[in-house]
Design a protein around this motif. Structure first.
Motif, PDB file in Angstrom:
ATOM      1  N   UNK A  34      10.774   1.999   3.300  1.00 32.95           N
ATOM      2  CA  UNK A  34      10.573   2.887   2.082  1.00 32.95           C
ATOM      3  C   UNK A  34      10.138   4.043   1.193  1.00 32.95           C
ATOM      4  N   UNK A  35       8.222   3.684   1.611  1.00 36.89           N
ATOM      5  CA  UNK A  35       7.574   3.830   1.176  1.00 36.89           C
ATOM      6  C   UNK A  35       6.510   4.799   2.202  1.00 36.89           C
ATOM      7  N   UNK A  36       6.677   5.255   3.268  1.00 33.36           N
ATOM      8  CA  UNK A  36       6.427   5.774   4.049  1.00 33.36           C
ATOM      9  C   UNK A  36       4.909   5.152   4.383  1.00 33.36           C
ATOM     10  N   UNK A  37       4.292   3.556   3.985  1.00 32.43           N
ATOM     11  CA  UNK A  37       2.963   3.670   4.021  1.00 32.43           C
ATOM     12  C   UNK A  37       3.229   2.685   5.178  1.00 32.43           C
ATOM     13  N   UNK A  38       1.939   3.055   5.689  1.00 30.26           N
ATOM     14  CA  UNK A  38       1.298   2.708   7.225  1.00 30.26           C
ATOM     15  C   UNK A  38       0.015   1.872   7.385  1.00 30.26           C
ATOM     16  N   UNK A  39       0.060   0.387   7.980  1.00 31.40           N
ATOM     17  CA  UNK A  39      -0.543  -0.103   7.912  1.00 31.40           C
ATOM     18  C   UNK A  39      -0.917  -0.240   9.319  1.00 31.40           C
ATOM     19  N   UNK A  40      -2.495  -0.854   9.578  1.00 27.17           N
ATOM     20  CA  UNK A  40      -3.008  -0.655  10.590  1.00 27.17           C
ATOM     21  C   UNK A  40      -3.026  -2.295  10.920  1.00 27.17           C
ATOM     22  N   UNK A  41      -2.776  -2.911  11.836  1.00 19.62           N
ATOM     23  CA  UNK A  41      -3.303  -4.569  11.931  1.00 19.62           C
ATOM     24  C   UNK A  41      -2.923  -5.298  13.491  1.00 19.62           C
ATOM     25  N   UNK A  42      -2.447  -6.208  13.693  1.00 23.92           N
ATOM     26  CA  UNK A  42      -2.588  -6.807  14.797  1.00 23.92           C
ATOM     27  C   UNK A  42      -1.721  -7.818  15.458  1.00 23.92           C
ATOM     28  N   UNK A  43      -0.673  -7.316  16.740  1.00 24.50           N
ATOM     29  CA  UNK A  43       0.789  -9.112  16.471  1.00 24.50           C
ATOM     30  C   UNK A  43       0.037  -9.864  16.052  1.00 24.50           C
ATOM     31  N   UNK A  44      -0.806 -10.535  16.128  1.00 23.13           N
ATOM     32  CA  UNK A  44      -1.505 -12.041  16.265  1.00 23.13           C
ATOM     33  C   UNK A  44      -1.489 -12.081  14.748  1.00 23.13           C
ATOM     34  N   UNK A  45      -0.867 -11.347  13.367  1.00 26.13           N
ATOM     35  CA  UNK A  45      -0.916 -11.055  12.357  1.00 26.13           C
ATOM     36  C   UNK A  45       0.614 -10.866  12.065  1.00 26.13           C
ATOM     37  N   UNK A  46       1.494 -10.387  13.261  1.00 28.59           N
ATOM     38  CA  UNK A  46       2.881 -10.170  12.416  1.00 28.59           C
ATOM     39  C   UNK A  46       3.707 -11.000  11.723  1.00 28.59           C
ATOM     40  N   UNK A  47       4.078 -11.979  12.572  1.00 27.74           N
ATOM     41  CA  UNK A  47       4.421 -13.389  11.092  1.00 27.74           C
ATOM     42  C   UNK A  47       4.481 -12.261   9.994  1.00 27.74           C
ATOM     43  N   UNK A  48       3.139 -12.106   9.571  1.00 29.83           N
ATOM     44  CA  UNK A  48       1.840 -12.250   7.785  1.00 29.83           C
ATOM     45  C   UNK A  48       3.468 -11.494   7.054  1.00 29.83           C
ATOM     46  N   UNK A  49       3.965 -10.473   8.030  1.00 32.98           N
ATOM     47  CA  UNK A  49       4.361  -9.033   7.452  1.00 32.98           C
ATOM     48  C   UNK A  49       6.588  -9.424   7.464  1.00 32.98           C
ATOM     49  N   UNK A  50       6.431 -10.139   8.009  1.00 35.02           N
ATOM     50  CA  UNK A  50       8.061 -10.602   7.615  1.00 35.02           C
ATOM     51  C   UNK A  50       8.156 -11.456   6.701  1.00 35.02           C
ATOM     52  N   UNK A  51       9.796 -11.039   6.486  1.00 37.30           N
ATOM     53  CA  UNK A  51       9.756 -11.284   4.911  1.00 37.30           C
ATOM     54  C   UNK A  51      10.767 -12.378   5.237  1.00 37.30           C
ATOM     55  N   UNK A  52      10.494 -14.082   4.616  1.00 32.50           N
ATOM     56  CA  UNK A  52      10.584 -15.843   4.723  1.00 32.50           C
ATOM     57  C   UNK A  52      12.424 -15.752   4.422  1.00 32.50           C
ATOM     58  N   UNK A  53      12.594 -16.324   5.091  1.00 31.30           N
ATOM     59  CA  UNK A  53      14.005 -17.079   5.549  1.00 31.30           C
ATOM     60  C   UNK A  53      14.571 -15.900   5.916  1.00 31.30           C
ATOM     61  N   UNK A  54      14.702 -15.088   7.227  1.00 28.16           N
ATOM     62  CA  UNK A  54      14.619 -14.021   7.650  1.00 28.16           C
ATOM     63  C   UNK A  54      15.612 -14.379   9.643  1.00 28.16           C
ATOM     64  N   UNK A  55      16.248 -13.895   9.941  1.00 28.04           N
ATOM     65  CA  UNK A  55      17.041 -13.822  11.140  1.00 28.04           C
ATOM     66  C   UNK A  55      16.479 -13.132  11.985  1.00 28.04           C
ATOM     67  N   UNK A  56      15.563 -13.402  12.937  1.00 33.04           N
ATOM     68  CA  UNK A  56      14.420 -12.841  14.203  1.00 33.04           C
ATOM     69  C   UNK A  56      15.546 -12.572  15.183  1.00 33.04           C
ATOM     70  N   UNK A  57      15.795 -11.192  15.829  1.00 32.27           N
ATOM     71  CA  UNK A  57      17.138 -11.419  17.129  1.00 32.27           C
ATOM     72  C   UNK A  57      16.171 -11.108  18.485  1.00 32.27           C
TER      73      UNK A  57
END
Length: 346
Positions: A34-57
């Motif tokens: 939506x905004x085009x913002x880029x954030x450098x992170x790591x897979x170990x922190x992946x969960x922190x970027x997820x919306x709560x109550x989501x479904x992951x396939x």
């Protein structure tokens, strides 16, 4: 659109030749579409970027040791990639030196100790460039375990090793059938999946057996002229129910990998607003202008230039944003392709 519009220069040293030293330790680039913002992170922190109550396939297809070497009657060594078994127990294959491999040619396949594991004959040359082979006796998974190799992609310039048998496989792989890994899932560890579930995200499987439809390059000038090979998929009853409920209640859906998102879009019934359970075959080619109906977020790897996968993610987030993210990843020395780093588009 022209295929060349999806080309980018990638330094060869950024093509990952081996997996990260430890599973789950890969870099993660997060793109807000939506905004085009880029954030450098790591897979170990992946969960922190997820919306709560989501479904992951996730795609739980298992990679078969589908690459095997046959010796022809003249003594030539030919590489076979076993794509799919037919109802009559013949197999569709891709072969090297394809024009020389004609109907009627016979081959033997040896086990590591030199024994003949099986013999086969080409019985048909197919319009899509594949061949159909018939064995002297039906083969089982034991043939691939004994004679096969991990089907690493050609941009990995080395022979497969014992460690590839586990690292070129997701930790949740179940039904065998893929000839390439659903690579976005390679980043997950048990701990990362636990952190995702602790955030209130439901994790559900689909199965798409990865074949040439996913990995073959576009060899046309216009992307509209590219035709995908069919791939087999299956949507379990529980997954269909959970995803359908999520969409009805405006819960976000996260697709892990391009194969998961193609399965979701192929099985979605727009008329009834539901994900259809059961088995199917898809040659869905997602291009810019496509309206995604199921997934809101996508975890994926960095893809090869001029590939259908790069076109798919460009359709998901917009080509300009994707290319901006790729240029950022190159500048920050992210690693690309199957054993490379990850990107989360939200």
């Amino acid at each position: 659109m022209k295929t060349k519009e999806f080309f980018f220069d990638l330094p060869e040293e950024l093509i990952a030749q081996t997996p990260s030293e430890r599973r789950g330790a890969s870099h993660l680039l997060v793109l807000d579409k939506t905004t085009g913002k880029l954030t450098d992170s790591s897979m170990e922190d992946f969960a922190s970027f997820l919306p709560e109550d989501a479904v992951m396939v996730i795609n739980n297809s298992k990679v078969r040791k589908a690459r095997a070497y046959g010796i022809s009657g003249s003594g030539g060594k030919v590489e076979f990639l076993f794509l799919e078994e037919n109802a009559d127990q013949t197999w569709n294959v891709m072969v090297t030196k394809s024009k020389k491999q004609k109907s009627g040619k016979e081959y033997v396949f040896h086990a590591p100790d030199g024994r003949i594991g099986a013999s086969a004959q080409i019985i048909r040359e197919n319009p899509d460039g594949t061949k159909t082979v018939s064995f002297n006796a039906p083969i089982t998974e034991a043939f691939f375990q004994e004679c096969g190799h991990v089907p690493l992609p050609p941009y990995i310039k080395r022979e497969d090793t014992f460690s590839d048998e586990s690292r070129y496989q997701t930790i949740y792989a179940r039904p065998e059938g893929s000839v390439a890994a659903p690579t976005a899932g390679l980043h997950f560890t048990g701990e990362i999946l636990d952190s995702i579930r602790e955030r209130g995200v439901q994790v559900v499987p689909v199965t798409l057996h990865v074949g040439p439809g996913t990995f073959l390059p576009m060899r046309v000038d216009d992307i509209e002229d590219h035709h995908m090979h069919y791939e087999r998929y299956e949507v379990p009853e529980d997954t269909a129910r959970i995803v359908t409920d999520a969409k009805a209640n405006n819960r976000p859906v996260i697709a892990v990998g391009t194969t998961s998102i193609r399965t979701l879009e192929s099985a979605w019934d727009s008329v009834h607003g539901m994900l259809t359970p059961g088995q199917g075959r898809t040659n869905l080619f997602i291009t810019p202008g496509f309206t995604y109906r199921v997934a809101n977020h996508l975890l994926t790897n960095f893809h090869t230039p001029e590939s259908t996968l790069l076109v798919l993610v460009s359709a998901f987030a917009g080509k300009d944003l994707i290319f901006s993210a790729y240029h950022h990843a190159i500048e920050r020395r992210y690693h690309f392709f199957s054993y490379g780093d990850a990107m989360f588009i939200r």
